[in-house]
Write a protein that holds these residues in place. Sequence first.
Motif, mmCIF file in Angstrom:
data_model
loop_
_atom_site.group_PDB
_atom_site.id
_atom_site.type_symbol
_atom_site.label_atom_id
_atom_site.label_comp_id
_atom_site.label_asym_id
_atom_site.label_seq_id
_atom_site.Cartn_x
_atom_site.Cartn_y
_atom_site.Cartn_z
ATOM 1 N N TRP A 465 12.740 4.128 2.838
ATOM 2 C CA TRP A 465 12.552 2.764 2.335
ATOM 3 C C TRP A 465 11.890 1.821 3.337
ATOM 4 C CZ3 TRP A 465 14.791 -1.350 4.894
ATOM 5 C CH2 TRP A 465 15.814 -1.025 5.807
ATOM 6 N N VAL A 466 12.134 2.037 4.642
ATOM 7 C CA VAL A 466 11.725 1.010 5.596
ATOM 8 C C VAL A 466 10.206 0.890 5.707
ATOM 9 C CG1 VAL A 466 11.725 2.529 7.633
ATOM 10 C CG2 VAL A 466 12.187 0.082 7.899
ATOM 11 N N LYS A 467 9.468 2.027 5.564
ATOM 12 C CA LYS A 467 8.023 1.930 5.738
ATOM 13 C C LYS A 467 7.344 1.183 4.603
ATOM 14 C CE LYS A 467 6.777 6.385 3.610
ATOM 15 N NZ LYS A 467 6.087 7.668 3.831
ATOM 16 N N TRP A 468 8.016 1.095 3.460
ATOM 17 C CA TRP A 468 7.392 0.437 2.312
ATOM 18 C C TRP A 468 7.500 -1.090 2.369
ATOM 19 C CZ3 TRP A 468 4.443 3.962 0.824
ATOM 20 C CH2 TRP A 468 4.860 5.291 0.713
ATOM 21 N N ILE A 469 8.298 -1.613 3.288
ATOM 22 C CA ILE A 469 8.370 -3.073 3.433
ATOM 23 C C ILE A 469 7.482 -3.566 4.578
ATOM 24 C CG2 ILE A 469 10.704 -3.144 2.494
ATOM 25 C CD1 ILE A 469 11.723 -3.578 5.345
ATOM 26 N N SER A 470 6.820 -2.636 5.266
ATOM 27 C CA SER A 470 5.947 -2.991 6.385
ATOM 28 C C SER A 470 4.512 -3.144 5.901
ATOM 29 C CB SER A 470 6.024 -1.924 7.474
ATOM 30 O OG SER A 470 5.020 -2.127 8.456
ATOM 31 N N PHE A 471 3.917 -4.270 6.189
ATOM 32 C CA PHE A 471 2.520 -4.468 5.783
ATOM 33 C C PHE A 471 1.583 -3.583 6.597
ATOM 34 C CE2 PHE A 471 2.980 -7.419 9.308
ATOM 35 C CZ PHE A 471 1.755 -7.396 9.932
ATOM 36 N N PHE A 472 2.018 -3.166 7.797
ATOM 37 C CA PHE A 472 1.195 -2.257 8.592
ATOM 38 C C PHE A 472 0.982 -0.923 7.868
ATOM 39 C CE2 PHE A 472 2.911 -4.879 12.163
ATOM 40 C CZ PHE A 472 1.693 -5.337 12.638
ATOM 41 N N THR A 473 1.969 -0.478 7.095
ATOM 42 C CA THR A 473 1.848 0.792 6.370
ATOM 43 C C THR A 473 0.665 0.762 5.413
ATOM 44 O OG1 THR A 473 4.230 1.204 6.507
ATOM 45 C CG2 THR A 473 3.021 2.357 4.781
ATOM 46 N N TYR A 474 0.552 -0.287 4.639
ATOM 47 C CA TYR A 474 -0.501 -0.374 3.628
ATOM 48 C C TYR A 474 -1.868 -0.638 4.269
ATOM 49 C CZ TYR A 474 3.641 -0.769 0.723
ATOM 50 O OH TYR A 474 4.853 -0.534 0.125
ATOM 51 N N ALA A 475 -1.893 -1.447 5.337
ATOM 52 C CA ALA A 475 -3.157 -1.706 6.017
ATOM 53 C C ALA A 475 -3.667 -0.434 6.694
ATOM 54 C CB ALA A 475 -2.986 -2.818 7.046
ATOM 55 N N TYR A 476 -2.770 0.296 7.349
ATOM 56 C CA TYR A 476 -3.151 1.542 8.015
ATOM 57 C C TYR A 476 -3.621 2.580 6.997
ATOM 58 C CZ TYR A 476 -2.486 5.944 10.564
ATOM 59 O OH TYR A 476 -2.661 7.193 11.119
ATOM 60 N N ASN A 477 -2.883 2.728 5.896
ATOM 61 C CA ASN A 477 -3.225 3.694 4.865
ATOM 62 C C ASN A 477 -4.594 3.395 4.254
ATOM 63 O OD1 ASN A 477 -3.153 5.228 2.290
ATOM 64 N ND2 ASN A 477 -1.039 5.657 2.910
ATOM 65 N N GLY A 478 -4.844 2.117 3.942
ATOM 66 C CA GLY A 478 -6.109 1.731 3.341
ATOM 67 C C GLY A 478 -7.284 1.937 4.274
ATOM 68 N N CYS A 479 -7.122 1.544 5.564
ATOM 69 C CA CYS A 479 -8.217 1.698 6.526
ATOM 70 C C CYS A 479 -8.531 3.173 6.777
ATOM 71 C CB CYS A 479 -7.848 1.023 7.845
ATOM 72 S SG CYS A 479 -7.838 -0.784 7.773
ATOM 73 N N MET A 480 -7.507 3.997 6.859
ATOM 74 C CA MET A 480 -7.730 5.422 7.090
ATOM 75 C C MET A 480 -8.478 6.066 5.926
ATOM 76 S SD MET A 480 -6.629 6.526 10.036
ATOM 77 C CE MET A 480 -6.208 8.256 9.814
ATOM 78 N N GLN A 481 -8.109 5.713 4.716
ATOM 79 C CA GLN A 481 -8.807 6.292 3.567
ATOM 80 C C GLN A 481 -10.273 5.862 3.535
ATOM 81 O OE1 GLN A 481 -6.973 6.824 -0.303
ATOM 82 N NE2 GLN A 481 -5.111 5.824 0.448
ATOM 83 N N LEU A 482 -10.531 4.587 3.805
ATOM 84 C CA LEU A 482 -11.917 4.110 3.801
ATOM 85 C C LEU A 482 -12.737 4.764 4.912
ATOM 86 C CD1 LEU A 482 -11.285 0.311 3.103
ATOM 87 C CD2 LEU A 482 -12.531 1.907 1.622
#
Length: 556
Positions: A465-482
């Motif tokens: 649960w904890v990683k889903w409340i971190s905005f770094f998770t979504y920013a990191y995931n999006g940048c890596m995919q791009l």
Amino acid sequence: MGTRCLFGIFVFGSNSSVIYRFVTDDLFAHLRQCFQTRGYKLQDDTTDENQIDNNNNDNELTLSVDDAISQHLSVLVRVHEQTVSRHDPIRRITLNSGMQVFFDQIAENNVVCMADKSFDTTIVLKTINLLKALIKFHIGALPFIHYNTADQLINRISASLQYFLNNVTTNQALLFEGKPSNALDYFATLGHHAPLQYNPADFIMDLVNQDMETREQLKKAYIQNKSSNNSQHSIEGRKYLIDEPNEKEIDLINKHPVNLMSHKNESKWPIGFFAQTWILFSRNWILTSKSQFTKLNFIQAFFITIIFGLFWLRMKYHENTLQDRSSFIFFSLIFWPLDICFAGVLSFPRETSVINKERASGSFRLSAYYFAKCLSETPIKLVLPAISYTILYWMVNVNSNFANFLGILCFLLMAVLIAESIGLFFGALFQDLGKAMVACNVCLVGFLLAVGYFSHNTPYWLTVWVKWISFFTYAYNGCMQLQFMGERTYQCTDGAYIDMCKNNMNGTFISNEAIKYFNLDLNVGFNFLVLFGMFIVYRIAAYIALRFSNIRQGRT
């Protein structure tokens, strides 16, 4: 202000008796004369001869001046309570004699203040507020309990009021009350012309401090221009002044209803929401630009960018650079978001004193202030990070596709905005710099660890649960995919990361294989929507915290 000082404050108890009074000698003599004119027999007028020869006046009622004041003012309070809402901004009536009577309350006790026209409304209201503050400081609460210590404190209150009143009557007075743009025109009608290219504020300060004779002339001119019976000055100067609120006149014992209610469609704000927002936006834009675009900030951004870029300089499209590319994206999400976040923490605490004063005067809505602050600071705070990220992107050779560059830049800047929003939230919530900094540190470090970059064996009950409340998770995931989008060809090296390279170390693979390796299973659009939602939530939370914190003084 004239030769006489007609001013008095009376505090009534629950039984309509006067429990405290502060009356100047001039007002006391004025009221005494008024009562005598009305035919009252006052105890102070009873001579020794009359006390001896009292055969003719055994049935005649004699009152003290205090009793007469108490009776008349208590009637006036009851009339006022029946006809005027207690929520009126200025509860005041004007008597036929020209005296102004103001009404207020201290807890359940009524406060009545009498003053002649020479006292400006602002000065009277300040005096009433001063009385409230003095009672709260010295006594604590009403009613007064008369014993030696309390009597001394009451005397101190009276002495403080007398000192304030003396200061007002001798040194202070209104010289102009109107629109700021009309100030120079008004003084020009009095013969004081401002030189061209001269600061209006400096001109007025020089004029007021020129000499006592000039100041007294300005005082008299203001009083005469405000008077409706002005015979010495033309209406040329009077048109630049703002009239005080007009209430219907009432005598001390007049029982007819008095309608002092303000119009329902009258706004409590001097200007509209959008006008307030524009003024605050312009002011904040200038202040933020000066604080953000400094030589020191540019030097810091330049050296951080160069040092950062040198460590990942011109990475090749090889398998063994996959981990380096991941670390570049992660560390790109650290410096600028943290730097802007801590700047956001400082934003509200350092502005508290100024905003409190402006809010207490009802200058603007809190929502207009916050909206203008967000609009003005957001683009300015993004300038240096955008320049830095742009230089870094092409130095490091992340992905040559320009569309991918714009997408990664949007994700990185959105992370900066969310970090700033977190800083604003804690700064508004605590209003204490030390507490806000501690909360911000704990929050950001926790969010960074939640990404899972440093630890891969975190307990399941925590990572679920904890990683889903971190905005770094979504920013990191999006940048890596791009970064790995576009089916770019990578060269295999040792097969440490891509399975297909283990049997063909001299072969190649498509960048999409890297997306599978890093387990990037969230859609790019979904990542951005979550980040945008977090940005909105934190901004709203910051406003709510600001709305109910100590900065919420004055009108809302």
